[in-house]
Design a protein around this motif. Structure first.
Motif, PDB file in Angstrom:
ATOM      1  N   PRO A  67       0.788  -1.237   0.000  1.00 50.70           N
ATOM      2  CA  PRO A  67       0.000   0.000   0.000  1.00 50.70           C
ATOM      3  C   PRO A  67       0.821   1.290   0.000  1.00 50.70           C
ATOM      4  N   ASP A  68       2.021   1.270   0.598  1.00 48.60           N
ATOM      5  CA  ASP A  68       2.827   2.494   0.626  1.00 48.60           C
ATOM      6  C   ASP A  68       3.702   2.652  -0.613  1.00 48.60           C
ATOM      7  N   GLU A  69       3.500   1.780  -1.614  1.00 50.18           N
ATOM      8  CA  GLU A  69       4.233   1.888  -2.874  1.00 50.18           C
ATOM      9  C   GLU A  69       3.311   1.948  -4.085  1.00 50.18           C
ATOM     10  N   ARG A  70       2.005   1.783  -3.870  1.00 48.65           N
ATOM     11  CA  ARG A  70       1.089   1.617  -4.998  1.00 48.65           C
ATOM     12  C   ARG A  70       0.997   2.854  -5.876  1.00 48.65           C
ATOM     13  N   ALA A  71       0.860   4.030  -5.292  1.00 49.39           N
ATOM     14  CA  ALA A  71       0.713   5.241  -6.101  1.00 49.39           C
ATOM     15  C   ALA A  71       1.961   5.482  -6.948  1.00 49.39           C
ATOM     16  N   THR A  72       3.143   5.242  -6.354  1.00 50.62           N
ATOM     17  CA  THR A  72       4.385   5.418  -7.110  1.00 50.62           C
ATOM     18  C   THR A  72       4.473   4.428  -8.258  1.00 50.62           C
ATOM     19  N   ALA A  73       4.100   3.162  -7.992  1.00 49.41           N
ATOM     20  CA  ALA A  73       4.133   2.146  -9.044  1.00 49.41           C
ATOM     21  C   ALA A  73       3.142   2.474 -10.152  1.00 49.41           C
ATOM     22  N   THR A  74       1.958   2.954  -9.780  1.00 47.37           N
ATOM     23  CA  THR A  74       0.972   3.356 -10.792  1.00 47.37           C
ATOM     24  C   THR A  74       1.509   4.492 -11.646  1.00 47.37           C
ATOM     25  N   ALA A  75       2.158   5.461 -11.005  1.00 51.15           N
ATOM     26  CA  ALA A  75       2.700   6.604 -11.737  1.00 51.15           C
ATOM     27  C   ALA A  75       3.782   6.170 -12.715  1.00 51.15           C
ATOM     28  N   ILE A  76       4.703   5.319 -12.265  1.00 49.99           N
ATOM     29  CA  ILE A  76       5.785   4.889 -13.146  1.00 49.99           C
ATOM     30  C   ILE A  76       5.233   4.091 -14.322  1.00 49.99           C
ATOM     31  N   ARG A 145       1.748 -12.922 -11.183  1.00 49.36           N
ATOM     32  CA  ARG A 145       1.642 -12.379  -9.829  1.00 49.36           C
ATOM     33  C   ARG A 145       2.816 -12.852  -8.992  1.00 49.36           C
ATOM     34  N   PRO A 146       3.100 -12.191  -7.880  1.00 45.86           N
ATOM     35  CA  PRO A 146       4.192 -12.626  -7.000  1.00 45.86           C
ATOM     36  C   PRO A 146       3.799 -13.889  -6.234  1.00 45.86           C
ATOM     37  N   PRO A 147       4.765 -14.570  -5.609  1.00 47.79           N
ATOM     38  CA  PRO A 147       4.444 -15.791  -4.853  1.00 47.79           C
ATOM     39  C   PRO A 147       3.461 -15.547  -3.710  1.00 47.79           C
ATOM     40  N   SER A 151      -0.533  -7.349  -0.205  1.00 47.30           N
ATOM     41  CA  SER A 151      -1.494  -6.649   0.641  1.00 47.30           C
ATOM     42  C   SER A 151      -2.788  -7.450   0.717  1.00 47.30           C
ATOM     43  N   VAL A 152      -3.656  -7.056   1.630  1.00 49.72           N
ATOM     44  CA  VAL A 152      -4.960  -7.704   1.761  1.00 49.72           C
ATOM     45  C   VAL A 152      -5.795  -7.455   0.515  1.00 49.72           C
ATOM     46  N   ALA A 153      -5.733  -6.239  -0.030  1.00 51.97           N
ATOM     47  CA  ALA A 153      -6.512  -5.902  -1.222  1.00 51.97           C
ATOM     48  C   ALA A 153      -6.091  -6.737  -2.422  1.00 51.97           C
ATOM     49  N   ALA A 154      -4.800  -7.064  -2.518  1.00 52.96           N
ATOM     50  CA  ALA A 154      -4.319  -7.851  -3.651  1.00 52.96           C
ATOM     51  C   ALA A 154      -4.878  -9.268  -3.627  1.00 52.96           C
ATOM     52  N   ALA A 155      -5.170  -9.792  -2.427  1.00 48.43           N
ATOM     53  CA  ALA A 155      -5.677 -11.157  -2.304  1.00 48.43           C
ATOM     54  C   ALA A 155      -7.196 -11.223  -2.185  1.00 48.43           C
ATOM     55  N   SER A 358     -13.084   9.104  -0.657  1.00 50.65           N
ATOM     56  CA  SER A 358     -13.067   7.974   0.277  1.00 50.65           C
ATOM     57  C   SER A 358     -11.963   7.029  -0.153  1.00 50.65           C
ATOM     58  N   TYR A 359     -11.456   6.239   0.798  1.00 48.86           N
ATOM     59  CA  TYR A 359     -10.329   5.346   0.547  1.00 48.86           C
ATOM     60  C   TYR A 359     -10.687   3.951   1.043  1.00 48.86           C
ATOM     61  N   ASP A 360     -11.574   3.283   0.326  1.00 49.63           N
ATOM     62  CA  ASP A 360     -12.076   1.977   0.744  1.00 49.63           C
ATOM     63  C   ASP A 360     -10.997   0.900   0.677  1.00 49.63           C
ATOM     64  N   ARG A 361     -10.200   0.886  -0.377  1.00 43.98           N
ATOM     65  CA  ARG A 361      -9.143  -0.124  -0.503  1.00 43.98           C
ATOM     66  C   ARG A 361      -8.068   0.083   0.554  1.00 43.98           C
ATOM     67  N   LEU A 362      -7.653   1.309   0.768  1.00 44.74           N
ATOM     68  CA  LEU A 362      -6.641   1.604   1.772  1.00 44.74           C
ATOM     69  C   LEU A 362      -7.147   1.272   3.171  1.00 44.74           C
ATOM     70  N   TYR A 363      -8.423   1.547   3.435  1.00 46.31           N
ATOM     71  CA  TYR A 363      -9.018   1.232   4.734  1.00 46.31           C
ATOM     72  C   TYR A 363      -8.968  -0.271   4.986  1.00 46.31           C
ATOM     73  N   LEU A 364      -9.254  -1.084   3.982  1.00 44.67           N
ATOM     74  CA  LEU A 364      -9.196  -2.533   4.121  1.00 44.67           C
ATOM     75  C   LEU A 364      -7.782  -2.991   4.439  1.00 44.67           C
ATOM     76  N   ASP A 365      -6.805  -2.472   3.739  1.00 41.22           N
ATOM     77  CA  ASP A 365      -5.410  -2.870   3.991  1.00 41.22           C
ATOM     78  C   ASP A 365      -4.953  -2.513   5.395  1.00 41.22           C
ATOM     79  N   VAL A 366      -5.306  -1.306   5.842  1.00 44.48           N
ATOM     80  CA  VAL A 366      -4.844  -0.828   7.146  1.00 44.48           C
ATOM     81  C   VAL A 366      -5.548  -1.569   8.276  1.00 44.48           C
ATOM     82  N   VAL A 367      -6.867  -1.690   8.212  1.00 44.23           N
ATOM     83  CA  VAL A 367      -7.645  -2.272   9.306  1.00 44.23           C
ATOM     84  C   VAL A 367      -7.406  -3.775   9.421  1.00 44.23           C
ATOM     85  N   VAL A 368      -7.500  -4.475   8.284  1.00 43.16           N
ATOM     86  CA  VAL A 368      -7.370  -5.930   8.334  1.00 43.16           C
ATOM     87  C   VAL A 368      -5.956  -6.355   8.681  1.00 43.16           C
TER      88      VAL A 368
END
Length: 370
Positions: A67-76, A145-147, A151-155, A358-368
């Motif tokens: 989650p702390d790399e997603r925006a950068t990866a999307t931008a690149i 996909r990676p092994p 993140s929770v959102a990815a799965a 709203s940040y529904d995906r980020l909320y799921l990653d952080v809370v879960v």
């Protein structure tokens, strides 16, 4: 495609379409009618591959990055796609002689039909070689996909196609930001595609127009990646970043439009002012693309990223197509075309101001994960 076939199969299918399309344009046929049909067929195949490439970035970042790399990866991933367009602004004027009289190249006075034809074919062969190399690299190694999910959102499970489209069309907030993205980016894409025609009446050469387009895209890539990295460090700031970028785009496009009306506004019309206003406009709008993509995904999660970005890309192409359609009827004077730029940026700015983020995906990653 990403949701059904997976990342590897989709990338291989897309790149194979590009190889086939680029190859059709290089077939050495003497019959001009057959050659024209082959070129149109190649462009069609390349166009079919385009939306997949443009929409891959958010899905790629969610699948492979935390989650702390997603925006950068999307931008690149999304903005590097624009570097090809930046290269096109240079390759065209520098490799192929200009057909008009705005170019300062000494080559133009010595050029003839055969020389121009040879240069165009050289560009087509080079493009075919590059696309084939990329396809070979993806075929050799490009896992889906990676092994382990980063993140929770990815799965997590995503909605089906039918439920996804129902969710998107019934989500008023998504429709707001979709229009905020599609209108200015569609207008800007159509405008930048005919930038040479727009600048020719004010005696700007094709080469200068190419450099303007090049630096606006390169600047947009640099600023966009920097903004995305900032969004990863300080989460929940996507709307604020978009407000800054669209405010700058509105001011830059207004400056350019008023400068072109120098007989009315009496603003100085120089190469420096045209370069600065056009480059700033490109920087602000191009750098907003990955921020928009991340906000789309956060707003409508758990709709698959490819569907979400595919819908907004389609809308952007619709607005670009409508604008270019009107250009076929009103092509003798471009002031109306220039005014579409600040108008679209201002409308987008107002839509973002009214948007409730709203940040529904980020909320799921952080809370879960906690």
């Amino acid at each position: 495609c990403f949701f059904i076939l997976g990342l590897r199969v989709t990338v291989l299918l897309t790149s194979s379409l590009m190889v086939l399309g680029a190859g059709l344009r290089c077939v050495p046929v003497s019959d001009l009618e057959i050659r024209k049909k082959l070129i149109h067929g190649g462009q069609l195949l390349n166009g079919l591959a385009g939306p997949t490439v443009m929409n891959a970035a958010p899905f790629l970042s969610t699948t492979w990055f935390s989650p702390d790399e997603r925006a950068t990866a999307t931008a690149i991933a999304s903005l590097l796609n624009y570097l090809g367009a930046a290269g096109a602004f240079l390759v065209g004027p520098l490799v192929v002689p200009s057909p008009n009289e705005t170019s300062h190249l000494p080559l133009v006075s010595q050029s003839n039909t055969e020389h121009v034809k040879d240069r165009i074919e050289a560009v087509l062969y080079a493009e075919f070689g590059m696309v084939s190399l990329i396809f070979s690299a993806a075929l050799a190694y490009f896992p889906s996909r990676p092994p382990f999910p980063p993140s929770v959102a990815a799965a997590s499970q995503r909605l089906s196609y039918r439920r996804s489209f129902c969710r998107l069309l019934s989500n008023f907030r998504f429709l707001m930001i979709a229009l905020a993205y599609a209108i200015p980016l569609g207008v800007f894409s159509g405008w930048s595609g005919v930038l040479d025609l727009i600048l020719t009446p004010i005696h700007v050469s094709q080469v200068d127009a190419g450099w303007i387009g090049f630096w606006s895209i390169v600047g947009g890539c640099v600023v966009g990646i920097a903004m995305a990295r900032f969004a990863d460090f300080i989460r929940g700031m996507l709307k604020f970043i978009l407000l800054l970028l669209l405010s700058g785009a509105t001011l830059a496009s207004t400056w350019f439009t008023l400068t072109c009306l120098t007989s009315v506004t009496h603003l100085p019309l120089t190469t420096a002012t045209l370069y600065t206003s056009c480059i700033l406009l490109g920087i602000f709008l191009n750098s907003s693309v990955p921020i928009f993509f991340e906000l789309f995904v956060e707003t409508v999660y758990p709709v698959p990223e490819g569907i979400t970005c595919g819908v907004v890309t389609f809308l952007s192409n619709v607005f670009m197509g409508v604008l270019l359609f009107f250009l076929t009827f009103y092509h003798t004077e471009f002031s109306w075309f220039n005014w579409c730029l600040p108008g679209s940026c201002l409308l987008s700015l107002l839509l973002i101001l009214c948007f409730r983020e709203s940040y529904d995906r980020l909320y799921l990653d952080v809370v879960v994960s906690v």
